[in-house]
Design an enzyme around this catalytic site. Structure first.
Site, PDB file in Angstrom:
ATOM      1  CE  LYS A 107      -6.732  20.666  -3.504  1.00 50.20           C
ATOM      2  NZ  LYS A 107      -6.818  21.471  -2.278  1.00 50.20           N
ATOM      3  CB  SER A 363      -2.896  18.609   7.305  1.00 46.60           C
ATOM      4  OG  SER A 363      -4.176  18.214   6.879  1.00 46.60           O
TER       5      SER A 363
HETATM    6  P1  NAD Z   1     -17.444  19.882   0.782  1.00 46.68           P
HETATM    7  O1  NAD Z   1     -17.625  18.909  -0.328  1.00 46.68           O
HETATM    8  O2  NAD Z   1     -17.489  19.374   2.176  1.00 46.68           O
HETATM    9  O3  NAD Z   1     -18.534  21.058   0.687  1.00 46.68           O
HETATM   10  C1  NAD Z   1     -18.784  21.865  -0.417  1.00 46.68           C
HETATM   11  C2  NAD Z   1     -20.256  22.209  -0.408  1.00 46.68           C
HETATM   12  O4  NAD Z   1     -20.521  23.195  -1.423  1.00 46.68           O
HETATM   13  C3  NAD Z   1     -21.158  21.008  -0.710  1.00 46.68           C
HETATM   14  O5  NAD Z   1     -22.108  20.871   0.325  1.00 46.68           O
HETATM   15  C4  NAD Z   1     -21.783  21.371  -2.059  1.00 46.68           C
HETATM   16  O6  NAD Z   1     -23.102  20.852  -2.204  1.00 46.68           O
HETATM   17  C5  NAD Z   1     -21.774  22.882  -2.009  1.00 46.68           C
HETATM   18  N1  NAD Z   1     -21.914  23.519  -3.327  1.00 46.68           N
HETATM   19  C6  NAD Z   1     -21.479  23.072  -4.523  1.00 46.68           C
HETATM   20  N2  NAD Z   1     -21.801  23.943  -5.496  1.00 46.68           N
HETATM   21  C7  NAD Z   1     -22.471  24.962  -4.908  1.00 46.68           C
HETATM   22  C8  NAD Z   1     -23.068  26.151  -5.399  1.00 46.68           C
HETATM   23  N3  NAD Z   1     -23.017  26.473  -6.670  1.00 46.68           N
HETATM   24  N4  NAD Z   1     -23.666  26.971  -4.512  1.00 46.68           N
HETATM   25  C9  NAD Z   1     -23.712  26.663  -3.210  1.00 46.68           C
HETATM   26  N5  NAD Z   1     -23.152  25.542  -2.688  1.00 46.68           N
HETATM   27  C10 NAD Z   1     -22.539  24.696  -3.525  1.00 46.68           C
HETATM   28  O7  NAD Z   1     -16.072  20.613   0.457  1.00 46.68           O
HETATM   29  P2  NAD Z   1     -15.155  21.456   1.451  1.00 46.68           P
HETATM   30  O8  NAD Z   1     -14.097  20.548   1.967  1.00 46.68           O
HETATM   31  O9  NAD Z   1     -16.021  22.209   2.399  1.00 46.68           O
HETATM   32  O10 NAD Z   1     -14.456  22.443   0.428  1.00 46.68           O
HETATM   33  C11 NAD Z   1     -15.068  23.654  -0.004  1.00 46.68           C
HETATM   34  C12 NAD Z   1     -14.013  24.561  -0.570  1.00 46.68           C
HETATM   35  O11 NAD Z   1     -13.027  24.816   0.441  1.00 46.68           O
HETATM   36  C13 NAD Z   1     -13.245  24.017  -1.769  1.00 46.68           C
HETATM   37  O12 NAD Z   1     -12.911  25.089  -2.620  1.00 46.68           O
HETATM   38  C14 NAD Z   1     -11.977  23.467  -1.159  1.00 46.68           C
HETATM   39  O13 NAD Z   1     -10.907  23.412  -2.075  1.00 46.68           O
HETATM   40  C15 NAD Z   1     -11.743  24.485  -0.072  1.00 46.68           C
HETATM   41  N6  NAD Z   1     -10.878  24.000   1.025  1.00 46.68           N
HETATM   42  C16 NAD Z   1     -11.220  22.915   1.769  1.00 46.68           C
HETATM   43  C17 NAD Z   1     -10.381  22.515   2.807  1.00 46.68           C
HETATM   44  C18 NAD Z   1     -10.734  21.375   3.742  1.00 46.68           C
HETATM   45  O14 NAD Z   1     -10.030  21.199   4.740  1.00 46.68           O
HETATM   46  N7  NAD Z   1     -11.791  20.625   3.502  1.00 46.68           N
HETATM   47  C19 NAD Z   1      -9.187  23.193   3.050  1.00 46.68           C
HETATM   48  C20 NAD Z   1      -8.872  24.314   2.269  1.00 46.68           C
HETATM   49  C21 NAD Z   1      -9.743  24.695   1.264  1.00 46.68           C
END
Ligand code: NAD
Length: 472
Positions: A107, A363
């Site tokens: 990570k 991925s």
């Molecule tokens: P992202 O940045 O696209 O979206 C996250 C969203 O959450 C943003 O729009 C942000 O404004 C919002 N947010 C932040 N704080 C908040 C709060 N307190 N209340 C409500 N909304 C809030 O990120 P993502 O890629 O969607 O990732 C989200 C989660 O999923 C993370 O924990 C990440 O580790 C996990 N994740 C992502 C992926 C991926 O493929 N992108 C894969 C596995 C896990």
């Protein structure tokens, strides 16, 4: 010990230890599985648009090399710290093991709030981070392969692959140094929606299990279920989309600026456009604004999908959660204390480390595509269509009946890249859900699904170390 004393990495270790008791592995091997193998903490200067030099704090952690390469996203957030990156890297090891993706966990994180930087500044930061990784041999298709995570997406991945390829001229597999790239830069179709789609497939499989639903007092199937989503980013948006498309009602969505509720359901794309135009999800036509964004987590619903950041459900609010199922789309949205409270209340927590594995699964497909230098479906699409045409003609001839035009189109269709990717993901998520549930059912003293998932992961990583001959 009160829960404030656990950082995210310690929470992961606590969950690991809870599960390790249900396995028969040697204590030393368990220690090795748990440990973070390599931690690269870096600082580098970047000149900002106004001429100021800013020192950027960043990390890359390789939790385990029991399989190569390491794999895991890169996060841009001002909450980034070493323990968080270590925890997320550890979760990646377990996640990959559960879904049979042959990678170790890794990570990365850059401690910045991307909203506060111009696109040009973000590009400079991303490219400099990549060259730091190259210098220390912390990136490469056979070493460590980053991907998008919170605050990053296709654009950042394109900068990474471009920087890497320019520093490694002639490296034929350079495109495989990072995944989540735009399709034009070697990405795979279906990656963008993969995590949200995987969340949907995993929860759908749970909802199709009659005994599990009966225990929760719910009807089988996803259709008609009330869903609340926290976060309208990549994962939240796509989770909401697939639940809505399959007959569930997304009654509330929370973002960092607030939360909205709409009894008859929210269309995520319309909300996304509303937010783009007004700068907020609030005041969405037909919906009511909630007082606080965290109120969404406490609404009456069947399925709650936290898809933002970690620790959002904790000792303080877990008791007020009314959902029957929590699908952990984000990494680490529940603290260990919340886990215990929810388990007592009979809430089914479908754990992050396999539920959000859709991203890493696709991925893996992208990496394979990069190494094989050929688009999925290219070799078989036409052949399959020709074969199907022939078979259908024979059936129609022999039966004297004709199928409808819609059925003809469906039967003849040869697989496109996106069809194969979605199908591979569906297979992966269904298999993983069943494997974890089998472990849980076989040992009723396992307290929850998270522990069952950890048992599954520990057994697979343990076996892999055994295969390496390290622990015969
Ligand atoms: P992202 O940045 O696209 O979206 C996250 C969203 O959450 C943003 O729009 C942000 O404004 C919002 N947010 C932040 N704080 C908040 C709060 N307190 N209340 C409500 N909304 C809030 O990120 P993502 O890629 O969607 O990732 C989200 C989660 O999923 C993370 O924990 C990440 O580790 C996990 N994740 C992502 C992926 C991926 O493929 N992108 C894969 C596995 C896990």
């Amino acid at each position: 010990m009160s829960e404030q004393h656990y950082n995210f990495f310690e929470s992961v270790e606590k969950s690991f230890d809870k599960a390790a008791k249900f396995t028969g592995w040697d204590k030393g091997l368990l220690e090795q599985i748990k440990a973070c193998n390599s931690i690269y903490s870096m600082r580098f200067p970047v000149k900002m648009d106004d001429g100021r030099i800013e020192v950027i704090e960043a990390y890359r952690v390789q939790h385990s090399q029991h399989k190569s390469p390491c794999k895991g996203g890169i996060r841009f957030s001002d909450e980034v710290n070493q323990e968080e990156v270590m925890a997320l890297a550890a979760l990646m090891t377990y996640k990959c093991a559960i879904v049979n993706v042959p990678f170790g966990g890794g990570k990365g994180g850059i401690k910045i709030n991307p909203r506060k930087y111009s696109a040009y500044e973000l590009e400079k930061i991303t490219r400099r981070y990549t060259s730091e990784l190259v210098k220390k041999n912390f990136i490469g298709p056979g070493i460590d392969v980053p991907a998008p995570d919170y605050g990053t997406g296709e654009r950042e991945m394109a900068w990474i692959v471009d920087t890497y390829a320019s520093l490694k001229p002639g490296e034929i597999d350079a495109a495989g140094c990072v995944t989540g790239k735009p399709v034009s830069q070697g990405g795979v179709r279906g990656r963008k929606e993969a995590t949200g789609l995987g969340v949907f497939f995993g929860i759908r499989e749970v909802c199709n299990m009659e005994d599990v639903m009966a225990k929760l007092g719910l009807k089988t199937g996803v259709e008609g279920k009330k869903v609340v989503v926290q976060g309208l980013g990549n994962v939240g948006y796509h989770s909401a989309k697939f639940f809505r498309e399959h007959g569930a009602t997304v009654v509330a969505i929370a973002e960092y600026e607030g939360a909205i509720y709409k009894e008859d359901g929210i269309n995520e794309e319309e909300l996304f456009q509303h937010r783009k135009q007004t700068g907020s999800i609030l005041n969405f036509p037909g919906a009511k604004n909630l007082a606080k964004n965290t109120d969404a987590l406490e609404l009456a619903c069947d399925i709650l999908i936290p898809a933002a950041l970690e620790n959002v459900i904790n000792g303080e609010n877990a008791g007020k959660v009314q959902a029957k199922i929590i699908g952990e789309a984000a990494n680490g949205p529940l603290t260990p204390e919340a886990d215990e409270i929810l388990a007592k209340k009979g809430v089914l927590v479908v754990p992050d480390m396999y539920l959000n594995a859709g991203g890493v699964t696709v991925s893996y497909f992208e990496w394979l595509k990069n190494l094989s230098h050929v688009r999925y479906g290219r070799m078989e699409k036409r052949f399959t269509e020709n074969m199907n045409t022939h078979i259908l003609a024979q059936i129609e001839d022999l039966s004297g009946k004709k199928v409808t035009d819609a059925e003809r189109k469906f039967i003849l269709h040869g697989p496109e890249e996106v069809d194969l990717v979605h199908s591979g993901l569906e297979e992966t998520m269904i298999t993983a859900t069943r494997e974890i549930m089998e472990i849980w059912k076989a040992n009723p003293s396992i307290p929850d699904m998270r522990t069952a998932a950890y048992v599954c992961a520990i057994n697979k990583v343990g076996t892999s170390y055994g295969e390496l001959g390290i622990f015969p």
